[in-house]
Design an enzyme around this catalytic site. Structure first.
Site, short mmCIF file in Angstrom:
data_model
loop_
_atom_site.label_atom_id
_atom_site.label_comp_id
_atom_site.label_asym_id
_atom_site.label_seq_id
_atom_site.Cartn_x
_atom_site.Cartn_y
_atom_site.Cartn_z
N HIS A 63 -1.25 8.45 -5.21
CA HIS A 63 -2.30 7.66 -4.55
C HIS A 63 -3.63 7.92 -5.24
CE1 HIS A 63 -4.59 5.51 -1.79
NE2 HIS A 63 -4.25 6.06 -0.63
N HIS A 109 0.85 -1.19 0.00
CA HIS A 109 0.00 0.00 0.00
C HIS A 109 0.89 1.25 0.00
CE1 HIS A 109 -3.49 2.47 0.63
NE2 HIS A 109 -3.02 2.95 1.76
N LYS A 128 2.75 3.48 -6.01
CA LYS A 128 2.45 4.89 -5.72
C LYS A 128 3.67 5.80 -5.82
CE LYS A 128 -1.43 3.80 -2.63
NZ LYS A 128 -1.28 2.32 -2.60
N GLU A 177 3.14 -0.68 7.95
CA GLU A 177 2.90 -1.76 6.99
C GLU A 177 4.16 -2.60 6.80
OE1 GLU A 177 1.44 -2.57 2.38
OE2 GLU A 177 2.10 -0.56 2.97
N PHE A 232 -8.72 5.02 5.15
CA PHE A 232 -9.18 5.77 6.32
C PHE A 232 -10.36 5.02 6.95
CE2 PHE A 232 -7.80 10.42 5.13
CZ PHE A 232 -6.48 10.03 5.30
#
Length: 559
Positions: free
Chosen positions: A486, A450, A481, A461, A546
């Protein structure tokens, strides 16, 4: 999941119906019921507990007294046979799921004229048998579609990733100079002037011009990427004609939905409601992209949208695969789309201090795991996979890119934007994904992380990855990314495409801007500044959002 939902609705509904009928009938009887009967009723209400046999006897007595009322009320909710056999869209409410045994017994009794005592019998008297074991259907990837800052074709997009090209640049859609710096306490935050913005994009041949002028960009990206995935998957007009449309579905979500359409409607409302786009509400909702695509294709299978912030795409992909595994669909288009690079979108993320302020050096701004990272860079676009039942794909002679093995979801249940300090939610998600897919930790040798370029998120992470896979010397980890920013709800979709492309090509793309790895980050497991050759056994793609939404999905070469 659908069956359990139907079952959970049936029991409360029956209870409510019984209570309603008893209340209405008892109220009517009070005017002419002997006082002895009323006293008996009061005594029964005062009784705290009854032996099982007495309880059953009273229930049967109630049924014999009020059974006709209950039967009539329940029957009024049951469609007639002719109605169920019509092609009316609402008939799917009664035909889409197979009722459980208790619900079936209720239906039979409602139509047979018998009393409805079964509706109030204790649940433990209902006997069930286990579902006979069936061979699980395998799910494969047969098509890819993208709209990204690095290209709108899967090969162009992935070749740019392999070459380490950055898609981050200055925003051109609107004048960012109109939005000055913002002060929060002692911190001065610059309005972000850079993004993974799509500079050139055309819907010609993909979306009707009339709709193209009215729709939000997230829908235009979704429709285009979805149809391109079909073309990439060899779904020609002849193949389309042969498909069972009732077993073809669309599950493409969005985190933000039609922000531009909704924002424009607010501005128009300042003048007059008559100036508002009449499509502002439907074209702002996150589900409408999937709905419009299904209307274009005539696909009548599972169709809805999931919105779990930046984990949206992975949620959609896993749920789409589950529809195929359960036999509810043969073919599914799935993924995510977002287009939030507008003032209110950027301003909102600046206000919560999530974005990079490296405005003077756009291509260096997104730098996952680097010690000098200062926030993520927004991107836009869409990523769509064409998932298919293996036997269905083989029957039509489709090219199989990879196999989808499974995945999992968890929730941090901790904070609105911050990850759990102990990484427990991410670790649990990865371990559940491995268990669900039947893949061992040793077999996972590639992870598309991610890794958004935020101080806390990247580190937590990475620690979770080391906890789960630290003993694997072949492990390679990268972050897409670093080059495209993102893409919010579309992030997992375009990263799933990158993961499948890595399996197809045998090459994994680099991590750019990783100049000084943060403390606690073992650079040995991270892909360097150049692409690397890798024979992938199993690949995991992470997406977190989120609200603490965690998702992990696993792909492997088809064998």
């Amino acid at each position: 999941m659908i069956h359990s939902a139907a079952s959970s609705m049936a029991s409360p509904l029956c209870t409510w119906l019984v209570a309603a009928c008893m209340s209405v009938t008892c109220h009517a009887d009070r005017a002419g019921t002997p006082k002895a009967a009323l006293r008996s009723s009061k005594r029964s209400r005062r009784t705290k507990a009854l032996p099982p046999n007495t309880s059953q006897l009273n229930m049967r007595l109630i049924s014999s007294l009020y059974g006709s009322s209950i039967q009539g009320l329940i029957s009024s909710f049951e469609p007639c046979d002719d109605y169920c056999n019509t092609h009316n869209a609402f008939s799917s409410l009664f035909r889409s799921t197979t009722p459980n045994r208790r619900h079936t017994r209720l239906n039979k009794l409602a139509h047979s004229g018998k009393t409805m005592a079964v509706a109030v019998e204790p649940a433990h008297e209902v006997t069930t048998t286990k579902k006979p074991p069936t061979k699980q259907r395998r799910v494969v990837v047969t098509g890819l579609g993208v709209v990204t800052p690095l290209g709108h074709e899967p090969d162009v997009y992935y070749n740019n990733l392999l070459d380490g090209v950055s898609g981050i640049s200055e925003i051109e859609t609107f004048d960012c100079a109109e939005y000055p710096t913002a002060t929060f306490g002692l911190n001065i935050l610059c309005f972000q002037r850079i993004a993974g913005e799509i500079k050139s994009f055309s819907t010609d041949g993909w979306v009707a011009p009339k709709l193209s002028k009215r729709m939000d960009k997230f829908m235009l990206y979704l429709l285009t990427a979805g149809k391109k995935a079909l073309v990439d998957g060899g779904i020609t007009e002849d193949v389309m004609d042969e498909l069972n449309k009732e077993k073809c579905g669309v599950l493409i979500g969005s985190a933000m939905g039609g922000m531009k359409v909704f924002n424009d409607a607010i501005e128009a409302l300042r003048v007059s409601y008559k100036k508002m786009n009449p499509f502002c509400v439907p074209f702002a909702t996150t589900n409408m992209g999937s709905a419009i695509l299904a209307m274009d294709l005539g696909w009548m299978g599972p169709n809805y949208s999931i919105s779990t912030a930046c984990a949206t795409s992975n949620f959609c992909i896993l749920n789409a695969a589950n529809h195929i595994i359960r036999g509810e669909a043969d073919v599914m288009l799935c993924g995510g789309s977002d287009a939030a690079i507008i003032p209110i979108g950027l301003g909102g993320f600046v206000a919560c201090r999530a974005l990079s302020q490296r405005n003077t050096d756009p291509t260096k701004a997104s730098r996952p795991w680097d010690i000098n990272r200062d926030g993520f860079v927004m991107g836009e676009g869409a990523g769509v996979l064409l998932l298919e039942d293996l036997e269905h794909a083989k029957k039509r002679g489709a090219t199989i890119y990879a196999e989808f093995l499974g995945g999992s979801f968890t929730c941090d249940a901790y904070h609105v934007t911050e990850p759990r300090p102990d990484g427990a939610g991410v670790i649990l998600c990865i371990e559940k994904a491995l268990a669900q897919s039947g893949v061992s930790k040793e077999d996972v040798n590639y992870i598309n992380a991610h890794a958004t370029s935020t101080p806390a998120g990247d580190l937590k992470e990475f620690q979770a990855l080391l906890h789960c896979f630290g003993q694997n010397p072949e492990l390679r980890v990268n972050s897409t990314k670093s080059m495209i920013g993102h893409l919010l709800g579309a992030a997992g979709g375009v990263e799933a495409v990158a993961t499948v492309q890595a399996i197809r090509t045998g090459w994994v793309h680099p991590n750019i801007n990783l100049e000084n790895p943060d403390q606690g980050v073992d650079a040995k497991v991270l892909v360097g500044s150049k692409k690397e050759r890798l024979d992938i056994k199993a690949a995991l793609s992470n997406s977190f959002g989120f609200g603490g939404h965690n998702s992990s999905i696993i792909f492997a070469p088809y064998k």
